[in-house]
Scaffold this motif. Sequence first.
Motif, mmCIF file in Angstrom:
data_model
loop_
_atom_site.group_PDB
_atom_site.id
_atom_site.type_symbol
_atom_site.label_atom_id
_atom_site.label_comp_id
_atom_site.label_asym_id
_atom_site.label_seq_id
_atom_site.Cartn_x
_atom_site.Cartn_y
_atom_site.Cartn_z
ATOM 1 N N GLN A 124 1.021 -0.845 -0.310
ATOM 2 C CA GLN A 124 0.137 0.144 -0.039
ATOM 3 C C GLN A 124 0.782 1.099 -0.346
ATOM 4 N N VAL A 125 0.316 1.162 -1.762
ATOM 5 C CA VAL A 125 1.514 3.333 -1.003
ATOM 6 C C VAL A 125 0.685 4.247 -0.385
ATOM 7 N N GLN A 126 1.084 4.854 0.566
ATOM 8 C CA GLN A 126 1.232 6.018 0.998
ATOM 9 C C GLN A 126 1.445 7.103 0.410
ATOM 10 N N LEU A 127 0.594 8.312 0.552
ATOM 11 C CA LEU A 127 1.524 10.002 -0.042
ATOM 12 C C LEU A 127 1.313 10.776 0.682
ATOM 13 N N VAL A 128 1.891 11.753 0.774
ATOM 14 C CA VAL A 128 1.602 12.628 2.007
ATOM 15 C C VAL A 128 2.132 14.049 1.401
ATOM 16 N N GLU A 129 1.286 14.933 0.647
ATOM 17 C CA GLU A 129 2.205 16.459 0.485
ATOM 18 C C GLU A 129 1.589 16.948 1.488
ATOM 19 N N SER A 130 2.657 18.850 1.138
ATOM 20 C CA SER A 130 2.881 19.438 2.540
ATOM 21 C C SER A 130 3.243 20.869 1.356
ATOM 22 N N GLY A 131 3.759 21.847 2.029
ATOM 23 C CA GLY A 131 3.566 23.002 1.789
ATOM 24 C C GLY A 131 2.848 23.968 1.235
ATOM 25 N N GLY A 132 1.318 23.798 1.302
ATOM 26 C CA GLY A 132 0.477 24.342 1.494
ATOM 27 C C GLY A 132 0.185 25.905 2.129
ATOM 28 N N GLY A 133 -0.589 26.557 1.768
ATOM 29 C CA GLY A 133 -1.041 27.578 3.066
ATOM 30 C C GLY A 133 -1.010 28.598 2.037
ATOM 31 N N LEU A 134 -1.309 30.303 3.028
ATOM 32 C CA LEU A 134 -1.722 31.407 2.024
ATOM 33 C C LEU A 134 -0.108 32.178 1.552
ATOM 34 N N VAL A 135 -0.398 32.642 0.461
ATOM 35 C CA VAL A 135 0.580 33.906 -0.297
ATOM 36 C C VAL A 135 -0.156 34.516 -1.484
ATOM 37 N N GLN A 136 0.644 35.502 -1.990
ATOM 38 C CA GLN A 136 0.081 36.288 -2.272
ATOM 39 C C GLN A 136 -0.420 36.389 -3.485
ATOM 40 N N PRO A 137 -0.967 36.936 -4.346
ATOM 41 C CA PRO A 137 -1.063 36.866 -5.488
ATOM 42 C C PRO A 137 0.862 37.311 -6.568
ATOM 43 N N GLY A 138 1.206 36.462 -7.051
ATOM 44 C CA GLY A 138 2.316 36.512 -7.549
ATOM 45 C C GLY A 138 3.540 36.544 -6.984
ATOM 46 N N GLY A 139 2.995 35.597 -5.926
ATOM 47 C CA GLY A 139 4.538 34.362 -4.823
ATOM 48 C C GLY A 139 4.653 33.288 -5.557
ATOM 49 N N SER A 140 5.299 32.834 -4.628
ATOM 50 C CA SER A 140 5.833 31.694 -4.962
ATOM 51 C C SER A 140 4.974 30.808 -4.006
ATOM 52 N N ARG A 141 5.420 29.082 -4.168
ATOM 53 C CA ARG A 141 5.204 28.764 -3.141
ATOM 54 C C ARG A 141 5.712 26.551 -4.064
ATOM 55 N N ARG A 142 5.918 25.797 -2.805
ATOM 56 C CA ARG A 142 6.854 24.691 -3.337
ATOM 57 C C ARG A 142 6.002 23.160 -2.654
ATOM 58 N N LEU A 143 4.883 23.016 -3.089
ATOM 59 C CA LEU A 143 4.483 21.700 -2.526
ATOM 60 C C LEU A 143 5.355 20.225 -2.646
ATOM 61 N N SER A 144 5.261 19.774 -1.731
ATOM 62 C CA SER A 144 6.427 18.715 -1.442
ATOM 63 C C SER A 144 5.086 17.252 -1.503
ATOM 64 N N CYS A 145 5.427 16.248 -1.798
ATOM 65 C CA CYS A 145 4.954 14.920 -2.359
ATOM 66 C C CYS A 145 5.507 13.488 -1.839
ATOM 67 N N VAL A 146 5.462 12.900 -0.533
ATOM 68 C CA VAL A 146 6.670 11.862 0.170
ATOM 69 C C VAL A 146 5.568 10.516 -0.397
#
Length: 118
Positions: A1-23
């Motif tokens: 059974q593969v389990q996936l966990v995402e992280s990195g979400g949140g609130l960001v202003q327009p024009g900004g950047s964010r990096r999501l991860s999935c392990v």
Amino acid sequence: QVQLVESGGGLVQPGGSRRLSCVASGVSERIFRFAVMNWYRQAPGKERELVATIALDDSTNYSDSVKGRFILSRDNAKNTVYLQMNSLKPEDTAVYYCNFKLARADYWGQGTQVTVSS
């Protein structure tokens, strides 16, 4: 059974950047490297849409809505994929889901919320 966990979400202003991860856990690196890894997103009241895909040869594909702004990469040694999101827009607001596909195997993470707002 593969389990996936995402992280990195949140609130960001327009024009900004964010990096999501999935392990991915429950799978060896030897198997993980053959999986097609996808990121989907679902905004309120809308259907889930495919955002980006990375194949075993590291080739990538993006939806027209994110092409040129998002970059998907993978680190097989860490069983991880990363979605670098740049120049974010309010319409990028959604729950982002990681997806693992290999043969008949099809696994999903629980999702991480990204909100783009000033």
